[in-house]
Write an enzyme that holds these catalytic residues in place. Structure first.
Site, PDB file in Angstrom:
ATOM      1  N   GLY A 234      -1.924  11.714 -25.971  1.00  0.00           N
ATOM      2  CA  GLY A 234      -3.000  12.602 -26.396  1.00  0.00           C
ATOM      3  C   GLY A 234      -2.878  12.951 -27.863  1.00  0.00           C
ATOM      4  O   GLY A 234      -2.346  12.172 -28.659  1.00  0.00           O
ATOM      5  N   SER A 235      -3.346  14.144 -28.234  1.00  0.00           N
ATOM      6  CA  SER A 235      -3.378  14.540 -29.646  1.00  0.00           C
ATOM      7  C   SER A 235      -1.985  14.922 -30.127  1.00  0.00           C
ATOM      8  O   SER A 235      -1.125  15.358 -29.352  1.00  0.00           O
ATOM      9  CB  SER A 235      -4.326  15.723 -29.839  1.00  0.00           C
ATOM     10  OG  SER A 235      -3.751  16.923 -29.373  1.00  0.00           O
ATOM     11  N   GLU A 254       2.853   9.472 -27.020  1.00  0.00           N
ATOM     12  CA  GLU A 254       2.012   8.495 -27.719  1.00  0.00           C
ATOM     13  C   GLU A 254       0.818   9.272 -28.239  1.00  0.00           C
ATOM     14  O   GLU A 254      -0.039   9.690 -27.466  1.00  0.00           O
ATOM     15  CB  GLU A 254       1.602   7.372 -26.766  1.00  0.00           C
ATOM     16  CG  GLU A 254       1.096   6.129 -27.487  1.00  0.00           C
ATOM     17  CD  GLU A 254      -0.345   6.261 -27.947  1.00  0.00           C
ATOM     18  OE1 GLU A 254      -0.538   6.625 -29.139  1.00  0.00           O
ATOM     19  OE2 GLU A 254      -1.234   6.046 -27.140  1.00  0.00           O
ATOM     20  N   LEU A 255       0.753   9.463 -29.571  1.00  0.00           N
ATOM     21  CA  LEU A 255      -0.113  10.498 -30.128  1.00  0.00           C
ATOM     22  C   LEU A 255      -1.177   9.996 -31.100  1.00  0.00           C
ATOM     23  O   LEU A 255      -1.861  10.797 -31.720  1.00  0.00           O
ATOM     24  CB  LEU A 255       0.763  11.550 -30.836  1.00  0.00           C
ATOM     25  CG  LEU A 255       1.854  12.166 -29.965  1.00  0.00           C
ATOM     26  CD1 LEU A 255       2.680  13.151 -30.772  1.00  0.00           C
ATOM     27  CD2 LEU A 255       1.275  12.837 -28.730  1.00  0.00           C
ATOM     28  N   CYS A 289      -6.815   5.260 -30.067  1.00  0.00           N
ATOM     29  CA  CYS A 289      -5.780   5.781 -30.964  1.00  0.00           C
ATOM     30  C   CYS A 289      -5.386   4.792 -32.051  1.00  0.00           C
ATOM     31  O   CYS A 289      -4.822   5.191 -33.071  1.00  0.00           O
ATOM     32  CB  CYS A 289      -4.555   6.223 -30.167  1.00  0.00           C
ATOM     33  SG  CYS A 289      -3.898   4.974 -29.070  1.00  0.00           S
ATOM     34  N   GLU A 383      -6.869  12.306 -37.614  1.00  0.00           N
ATOM     35  CA  GLU A 383      -7.424  11.280 -36.725  1.00  0.00           C
ATOM     36  C   GLU A 383      -8.897  11.577 -36.468  1.00  0.00           C
ATOM     37  O   GLU A 383      -9.230  12.580 -35.846  1.00  0.00           O
ATOM     38  CB  GLU A 383      -6.646  11.260 -35.412  1.00  0.00           C
ATOM     39  CG  GLU A 383      -7.080  10.151 -34.475  1.00  0.00           C
ATOM     40  CD  GLU A 383      -6.166  10.041 -33.261  1.00  0.00           C
ATOM     41  OE1 GLU A 383      -5.967   8.915 -32.788  1.00  0.00           O
ATOM     42  OE2 GLU A 383      -5.672  11.075 -32.784  1.00  0.00           O
TER      43      GLU A 383
END
Length: 482
Positions: A234-235, A254-255, A289, A383
């Protein structure tokens, strides 16, 4: 008001059983902006029941033999193949994913479970460790084996609600770990369809739960020390906050990021290159992402690339995701579309040039291309997670690599070049988890060790890497007595 006569209800799954709690989360069709389904929501009591069951199932899950795990995973492969059409339609509805992208994600779901089934018999379970390295240890032998870490908590995002759930569940099964998974509240149905299939397998009783729930209730998945690992996608803000509160458990994150692709002077500027850039920047409305957010182009070919990009972008619009011709569908919700629109407008006010796009129609944001963007602005340094890309010019290769590295993120980067020296330089100097040569950073195969550095995360996904994260070493020392 919701017309409940046309709304389908989905149960949640606690300790492997389907349950309707009487509390419901409404799920919107992201393009039509209407409610089309409801999913049962877990409260604190349901979450506690799931955790207790997962801990209780640790011994039985750890005892599963490789052939048993493989049978479970291959059953999932078979059933997902049979459910292809239904799963595709669910992705289109709950995620707003364009039809071709939705079909591709179903294929990846199947591949990910197949890779896990293969991995069960491919990963070495242990090794011999030489201990006789000093006279005092001359009569000792050592062996190390991999054992499941125990119950794990899993939290998945909205943008790949099938495959990123698969990247958490399939390794957990292969590693022998019970799990409790919280799917994204915006796209929970995909995970519940996976749950329907898991319920058909011989997984131990109580070994798994899939629980849509509010973020506050789900906080126990982060803080409870009965879990031995937390895996979150996520963020970056949410992920690092979770890590700070996760206690003793292992954490993998995992960002995402603001991925860059660098196009060197020796690159052939043809339709294949332009199509690849457009697909990587605007596919699924840029809600990936590793979507291309920054395009660095050598000064010698900058004008040519820019001209050809604009010519093709003029023919692309944000549209109905049910159409097979749609590349750019809706953003996941109006708040996200509005947020990104404000970032675009702010960049323009600060001197950026809007080359194309920038208009917002409900949840449909036109594919947008900018240049001359201030690196201090959100749309550059953060992002975007939407259909926006930024053009930049560089004059020498080392300068381009340095520009990519200025980001606080470091997930993957793409480099187009025909120079072997430049390829190796990029591999040596880019501060990212993955360097993709002669392709976009959006490239991923599901067995890759996938993850980032800096604000992009911690640890690696990909089947083999995730299985290892869900296991720990156990040492055996034997003293010779003869």
């Amino acid at each position: 008001m919701t017309d409940l006569e046309n709304v389908k209800d989905y149960p949640l799954y606690v300790a492997g059983k389907a349950i309707s709690t009487g509390q419901w989360l409404e799920v919107q069709n992201k393009y039509q902006q209407t409610v089309f389904a409801r999913v049962a929501v877990a409260d604190d009591k349901v979450l506690e029941k799931a955790i207790v069951a997962s801990v209780k199932a640790e011994v039985e899950m750890a005892a599963l033999k490789p052939y048993q795990k493989q049978k479970i995973l291959l059953h999932c492969v078979k059933r997902f193949n049979e459910l292809r059409d239904e799963l595709t339609e669910i992705l289109i509805a709950e995620g707003g994913k364009p039809r071709n992208a939705a079909s591709a994600e179903v294929e990846r779901l199947i591949n990910t479970f197949q890779l896990a089934a293969d991995a069960v018999t491919q990963i070495d379970e242990g090794r011999v460790l030489p201990l006789a390295v000093t006279p005092a240890a001359a009569r000792y032998r050592g062996m190390v084996k991999q054992v499941p870490i125990g119950a794990v908590s899993l939290i998945s995002p909205f943008n790949f609600p099938l495959n990123l759930v698969a990247h958490k569940i399939a390794p957990a099964i292969a590693a022998g770990c019970p799990f409790v998974l919280k799917p994204a509240s915006l796209t929970p149905i995909s995970a519940l369809k996976i749950a329907e299939v898991l319920a058909e397998t011989d997984l131990p009783k109580g070994a798994w739960s899939i629980l849509p729930c509010e973020r506050q209730a789900a906080d126990i998945l982060v803080t409870d020390d009965r879990f031995k690992l937390l895996s979150f996608t996520g963020s970056d803000q949410v992920g690092w906050d979770m890590k700070a509160r996760a206690g003793r458990k292992k954490v993998t994150l995992e960002l995402g990021g603001n991925a860059a692709v660098l196009i060197d002077a020796d690159t052939v500027v043809d339709d294949a290159l332009i199509d690849r850039l457009i697909g990587a920047a605007y596919g699924h409305a840029g809600q990936i992402c590793i979507s291309v957010q920054r395009i660095l182009i050598h000064a010698d070919i900058y004008v040519e690339v820019k001209k050809k990009l604009l010519a093709k972008l003029k023919k692309i619009k944000a549209d109905d995701p049910t159409l097979s011709t749609t590349l750019v569908g809706p953003m996941i919700k109006s708040a996200e579309a509005t947020r990104l629109k404000k970032w675009i407008d702010k960049a323009e006010k600060k001197g950026a040039k809007l080359l194309i796009g920038g208009n917002l129609h409900g949840v449909l944001l036109e594919p947008t291309l900018l240049e001359n963007v201030d690196a201090k602005l959100e749309i550059y340094k953060d992002e975007a997670f939407g259909p926006v890309a930024i053009l930049e010019k560089f004059k020498n290769f080392e300068q381009g690599i340095a520009t990519i590295n200025q980001s606080r993120f470091g997930l993957q980067a793409g480099v187009y070049t025909q120079s072997l020296n430049h390829m190796l330089y990029a591999w040596d100097h880019l501060h990212v988890g993955g360097v993709i040569i002669n392709d976009v950073p959006t490239f991923r195969v599901d067995n890759m060790p996938y993850g980032g550095v800096k604000d992009s995360g911690l640890g690696r996904e990909g089947i083999h890497a995730a299985i290892r994260d869900m296991q720990e070493e156990r040492l055996l020392v034997i003293k010779e007595t003869l």
